[in-house]
Design a protein around this motif. Sequence first.
Motif, PDB file in Angstrom:
ATOM      1  N   GLU A  77       0.889  -1.281  -0.077  1.00 12.36           N
ATOM      2  CA  GLU A  77      -0.228   0.042  -0.004  1.00 12.36           C
ATOM      3  C   GLU A  77       0.903   1.258  -0.060  1.00 12.36           C
ATOM      4  O   GLU A  77       0.552   2.608  -0.181  1.00 12.36           O
ATOM      5  CB  GLU A  77      -0.968  -0.193   1.262  1.00 12.36           C
ATOM      6  N   CYS A  78       2.300   1.221   0.196  1.00  9.80           N
ATOM      7  CA  CYS A  78       2.858   2.492   0.252  1.00  9.80           C
ATOM      8  C   CYS A  78       2.809   3.144  -1.029  1.00  9.80           C
ATOM      9  O   CYS A  78       2.776   2.537  -1.754  1.00  9.80           O
ATOM     10  CB  CYS A  78       4.405   2.202   0.759  1.00  9.80           C
ATOM     11  N   LYS A  79       3.212   4.435  -0.968  1.00  5.67           N
ATOM     12  CA  LYS A  79       3.102   5.315  -2.051  1.00  5.67           C
ATOM     13  C   LYS A  79       4.469   5.157  -2.872  1.00  5.67           C
ATOM     14  O   LYS A  79       5.482   4.777  -2.260  1.00  5.67           O
ATOM     15  CB  LYS A  79       3.075   6.815  -1.663  1.00  5.67           C
ATOM     16  N   ILE A  80       4.375   4.954  -4.270  1.00  9.00           N
ATOM     17  CA  ILE A  80       5.499   5.024  -5.058  1.00  9.00           C
ATOM     18  C   ILE A  80       5.518   6.076  -6.141  1.00  9.00           C
ATOM     19  O   ILE A  80       4.487   6.136  -6.704  1.00  9.00           O
ATOM     20  CB  ILE A  80       5.516   3.595  -5.734  1.00  9.00           C
ATOM     21  N   GLN A  81       6.642   6.550  -6.202  1.00  6.13           N
ATOM     22  CA  GLN A  81       6.754   7.727  -7.155  1.00  6.13           C
ATOM     23  C   GLN A  81       6.875   7.099  -8.576  1.00  6.13           C
ATOM     24  O   GLN A  81       7.710   6.129  -8.992  1.00  6.13           O
ATOM     25  CB  GLN A  81       8.047   8.506  -6.853  1.00  6.13           C
ATOM     26  N   ARG A  82       6.218   7.673  -9.458  1.00  7.61           N
ATOM     27  CA  ARG A  82       5.717   7.111 -10.764  1.00  7.61           C
ATOM     28  C   ARG A  82       6.741   7.938 -11.708  1.00  7.61           C
ATOM     29  O   ARG A  82       6.605   9.133 -11.768  1.00  7.61           O
ATOM     30  CB  ARG A  82       4.648   6.704 -11.152  1.00  7.61           C
ATOM     31  N   GLU A 155       6.463  -1.750  -8.700  1.00  4.01           N
ATOM     32  CA  GLU A 155       4.900  -1.706  -8.981  1.00  4.01           C
ATOM     33  C   GLU A 155       4.732  -1.431 -10.640  1.00  4.01           C
ATOM     34  O   GLU A 155       5.565  -0.964 -11.351  1.00  4.01           O
ATOM     35  CB  GLU A 155       4.523  -0.348  -8.305  1.00  4.01           C
ATOM     36  N   ASN A 157       2.845  -0.128 -13.105  1.00  2.49           N
ATOM     37  CA  ASN A 157       2.077   1.350 -13.127  1.00  2.49           C
ATOM     38  C   ASN A 157       0.645   1.018 -13.568  1.00  2.49           C
ATOM     39  O   ASN A 157       0.231   0.526 -14.577  1.00  2.49           O
ATOM     40  CB  ASN A 157       2.621   2.120 -14.457  1.00  2.49           C
TER      41      ASN A 157
END
Length: 269
Positions: A77-82, A155, A157
């Motif tokens: 669930e952690c935020k990942i910079q795309r 992740e 995208n």
Amino acid sequence: MAKTKNNHYLSQCISINFVEGYNPKTFWEYNPTTKEIRPKNINRLFAKRRAWGQGLESVIADDFENKLGPILKKYAECKIQRGRILGSKGIAEVQFNGFIIQNKSDKSTLSKLLCQTLLLQKSNTSPDEESESKLSEIFHSPADFTQTLMLSLFEVNPRLNCPPLVLLDGMTFVFLVPENDGNNIGHIGFMFPISESRLLLWTSRKEDMSYFAKRFMDIHSLNLSRINQHDKKGRIASANREYLSKLIQDIDSFTEQGSVQIKTERTFS
């Protein structure tokens, strides 16, 4: 503690992250032997009655699953910079995004995911106190079994509408990274999905991450490669029944690329 009669060779704390967002939260499981798709409650998904004794079950629950569940949820669930790249047709989304996991405690617990195949093999083998004792030692140990490897979270995208990563009864996927020196065939890396769009990657070098991203850009083919590594004998599950049906149609005709084929043993030899 009450005795556990239903032993999961793929822990429920892994499977639960593959059903988030679905209503009702039902898995669909494909059995390659009967060729049937059936709904499965998570309590019965990838489980077998009395696959091993209570001693091993308690070790798995107390020393592995209780630690693993919160860690998996965090990375699922952690935020990942795309990232984005400027191409000939404008700005394009990057398919894989992620970061290297530095937390030593997390790395140690997550390394035991690669031992999940041993539980699958145990479930397909007759009861044996010696093997259960050895497995108990593995899941009780605080050691990082992959300390020489880098661990990354990737992740897929979600903006690119790729197929979901599916659950298999044997989740660990082994891939070969070719060598360019002419002396060796290559070295291996390990992949383990933790949700429909996220996976863990154990590699020797940062360059191996780029190789994986290019080699398995097609997520549908990646799912088929994972199934093929089990000789197309493993059970498959997904909360996305429509995609599961499509995947099943392509299993028999799928052939792996490359001259080196990696296969997973499904029972103790």
